[in-house]
Design an enzyme around this catalytic site. Structure first.
Site, short mmCIF file in Angstrom:
data_model
loop_
_atom_site.label_atom_id
_atom_site.label_comp_id
_atom_site.label_asym_id
_atom_site.label_seq_id
_atom_site.Cartn_x
_atom_site.Cartn_y
_atom_site.Cartn_z
N MET A 1 -6.00 108.47 5.60
CA MET A 1 -5.69 108.27 4.20
C MET A 1 -4.28 108.71 3.88
SD MET A 1 -7.84 109.63 0.94
CE MET A 1 -7.38 109.18 -0.71
N VAL A 4 -0.13 114.50 6.78
CA VAL A 4 -0.15 115.89 6.35
C VAL A 4 1.04 116.63 6.98
CG1 VAL A 4 -1.44 118.05 6.27
CG2 VAL A 4 -2.64 115.86 6.13
N LYS A 19 -0.25 116.88 1.79
CA LYS A 19 -0.74 115.56 2.20
C LYS A 19 -0.05 114.50 1.35
CE LYS A 19 -5.00 113.05 3.14
NZ LYS A 19 -6.46 113.14 3.17
N TYR A 73 -3.05 125.94 3.86
CA TYR A 73 -2.67 125.69 5.25
C TYR A 73 -3.51 126.56 6.18
CZ TYR A 73 -0.08 125.94 9.63
OH TYR A 73 0.25 125.92 10.95
N ASP A 117 -17.51 111.97 4.47
CA ASP A 117 -16.68 111.68 5.65
C ASP A 117 -16.67 112.88 6.59
OD1 ASP A 117 -15.10 110.10 7.27
OD2 ASP A 117 -13.23 110.71 6.33
N PRO A 120 -15.71 115.52 13.19
CA PRO A 120 -14.96 116.62 13.82
C PRO A 120 -13.51 116.70 13.39
CG PRO A 120 -16.40 115.55 15.43
CD PRO A 120 -16.46 114.73 14.17
N ALA A 121 -12.89 115.56 13.08
CA ALA A 121 -11.48 115.57 12.66
C ALA A 121 -11.30 116.23 11.30
CB ALA A 121 -10.93 114.15 12.63
N ASN A 122 -12.38 116.36 10.53
CA ASN A 122 -12.29 116.98 9.21
C ASN A 122 -12.87 118.39 9.19
OD1 ASN A 122 -10.94 114.96 7.86
ND2 ASN A 122 -12.78 113.89 7.23
#
Length: 546
Positions: A1, A4, A19, A73, A117, A120-122
């Site tokens: 989307m 970052v 982002k 962060y 959503d 693992p990436a989130n």
């Protein structure tokens, strides 16, 4: 989307993640404005959450077509990166990650927000091992209408059956995604893998994954039940909260009452593993359990995928026939369930029931008819879901995703005229970008006096020698060449996905090597005839009009 970046808030000297979300490639109009407003709404939704395992949103800044979301962060890496590194997770490590993540999800659900959503990436893991849920950028308020019912958002492998079918989802879709992650962490494999989108969707909707203890024999047997319930096809059958899932995960040999009830119901209906395994071949049934109660012996047998109890009087030994005689199935109750499931639009259940009946009575016409009709309805829903996703991708400017979705629509429904229309629009939008980039690359090559670069876009044939002679002459006579193309004059049209015409005003001037004066070399309107050969567009003809 979005992309970052790591940044610094100078006022309080705090490191932040920024982002960026660009909309300059999106078409102007109400759709674009709605997308911009949606980002703001989603950020506000996430900003309402205050949990130690959820990334905090600090601010949202909008500058024209660029939106910035300033957030907490976290130094570390994503769970996806850990998985891709080949790390093997012990059950204790899995619980240490999923327990805080589940508590964070429960908190979000209790505040009316569904992530939608989870993958693992989130999930970010900081340097101390603490997990954080990130990117509520596709979350939505459960009462919001920012995405209409049926819109699918998320990464396919982690989406629930109701999500890939385009149905309205709630927090239990996030629980399903947690179940997928749990399976992947315990086995190193995704439960619903496939070479293409349609295969993955079919498996998510219809099939049970491979037993985890077949992949990792060191896991507690009770984990099978946890996985099975977490990945239940029906939301009502799943864990209703993350804490319930973790509770069973921490104590797999003493499952909760709800999980035991689910296992009993699945065993009684014969549903467990039906989608992956055919029925065992037996003559009189496989003895599983024997008990004596008041002179009656109870034999729990498994016949053709269906559990049943056969009673025999101990005082009257006789041969028992476990399999029903041919032609006696389905019984009235089976036919009723089959009809009711179809009429209630529970098409997955209809297919399951029909398959069970056809295993015992392969020639049953009624079951075959219901099976065919239910599968047709499922395919129709998949077409609708993929079509809506494709349109959303097109309107957001993601033409590559739109092409992928519309190709899948046409694979499922060759007669979809709207699918063909959107495929043409999205594919030619991508091609238009390629052709415009080709025009600019050739203009730059002219200014660099790069003959090879000028000729690179030409199709093999006599056109190459003609252009080579012309530009060799120009590069010999002139220096300091300036090539100008008026952007407002560029027009690209397509006769089909592989043939196009481009026209534009083109002016070239240079400094004569003979007298050192700047002179016009060319001023004309050019017409290119182009063909797509493989993945590249090539110029097959050039005409000029002064």
């Amino acid at each position: 989307m979005g992309i970052v970046y790591r940044g610094l808030d100078p006022d309080i000297e705090r490191e932040v993640a920024v982002k960026t979300i660009r909309f300059d490639t999106s078409p102007d109009g109400p759709v674009k404005e709605e997308m911009l407003n949606r980002v703001i709404r989603e950020a506000k939704a996430a900003g309402r959450l205050n949990h130690p395992n959820i990334i905090t949103i600090y601010d949202v800044i909008r500058e024209s077509d660029l939106t910035f979301i300033v957030m907490q962060y976290v130094a570390g890496q994503t769970l996806q990166a850990l998985i891709e590194s080949g790390k093997v997770f012990s059950p204790q490590e899995v619980i240490a990650i999923l327990k805080p993540a589940s508590e964070a999800l429960d908190y979000a659900h209790e505040n009316g927000i569904v992530h939608r959503d989870i993958k693992p990436a989130n999930i970010l893991i900081d340097t101390s091992g603490k997990p954080f849920l990130a990117d509520f950028g596709v979350a939505r308020m459960e009462t919001s209408t920012m995405t209409g019912p049926g819109t699918t958002i998320g990464t396919l492998s982690y989406m629930s059956p109701e999500q890939v079918m385009g149905k309205t989802v709630d927090g239990r879709a996030d629980i399903f995604a947690l179940g997928v992650i749990l399976y992947e962490l315990l086995t190193g494999q995704k439960p619903f893998a496939g070479d293409n989108l349609s295969t993955i969707v079919y498996k998510i909707v219809h099939e049970e994954p491979r037993l985890i203890t077949e992949i990792n024999q060191n896991l507690p047997p009770g984990y099978e039940s946890v996985i099975r319930r977490a990945l239940a096809k029906q939301p009502d059958d799943r864990y209703q909260t993350g804490r319930d899932l973790v509770r069973d995960l921490e104590n797999p040999e003493n499952l909760s009452a709800a999980s035991r009830d689910y296992e009993l119901r699945m065993g009684a209906s014969g549903e467990t593993r039906v989608k992956r395994r055919g029925p065992p071949v037996v003559a009189v049934g496989l003895l599983v359990f024997t008990a004596v109660v008041g002179g009656i012996i109870l034999l729990l047998t498994r016949d053709a995928g269906r559990s049943r109890i056969v009673a025999a009087d101990l005082g009257t030994p006789k041969t028992q026939e476990v399999s029903p005689p041919p032609g006696t199935v389905p019984v009235a109750e089976d036919r009723t369930k089959l009809r009711e499931s179809f009429e209630s639009k529970s098409y997955d259940e209809t297919v399951r029931l029909a398959e069970a009946i056809l295993r015992e009575d392969p020639g049953n016409a009624e079951a075959g008819e219901y099976q065919a009709k239910a599968k047709a309805e499922i395919d129709s829903a998949l077409v609708e879901s993929r079509f809506k996703t494709g349109i959303a991708s097109y309107e957001s400017g993601d033409y590559t995703a739109c092409v992928r979705d519309m190709e899948e629509v046409l694979r499922l429904d060759q007669n979809s005229q709207m699918g063909r229309d959107y495929l043409f629009k999205a594919d030619t939008a991508l091609s238009r970008r390629d052709i415009l980039a080709m025009i600019e690359r050739r203009r730059q090559a002219e200014e660099r006096e790069d003959l090879e670069g000028v000729l690179r876009a030409l199709a093999p044939g006599p056109l190459i020698s003609e252009e080579q002679s012309y530009y060799s002459m120009i590069f010999t006579i002139y220096d300091g060449i300036k090539s100008k193309i008026q952007d407002s004059t560029i027009s690209v049209s397509f006769s089909d996905r592989a043939h196009a015409t481009a026209s534009f005003h083109h002016a070239i001037q240079g400094i004569s090597r003979k007298d050192g004066k700047q002179k016009p070399i060319l001023y004309t309107q050019k017409f290119w005839t182009l063909e797509k050969r493989g993945n590249a567009w090539k110029i097959v003809g050039i005409q000029e009009r002064s």
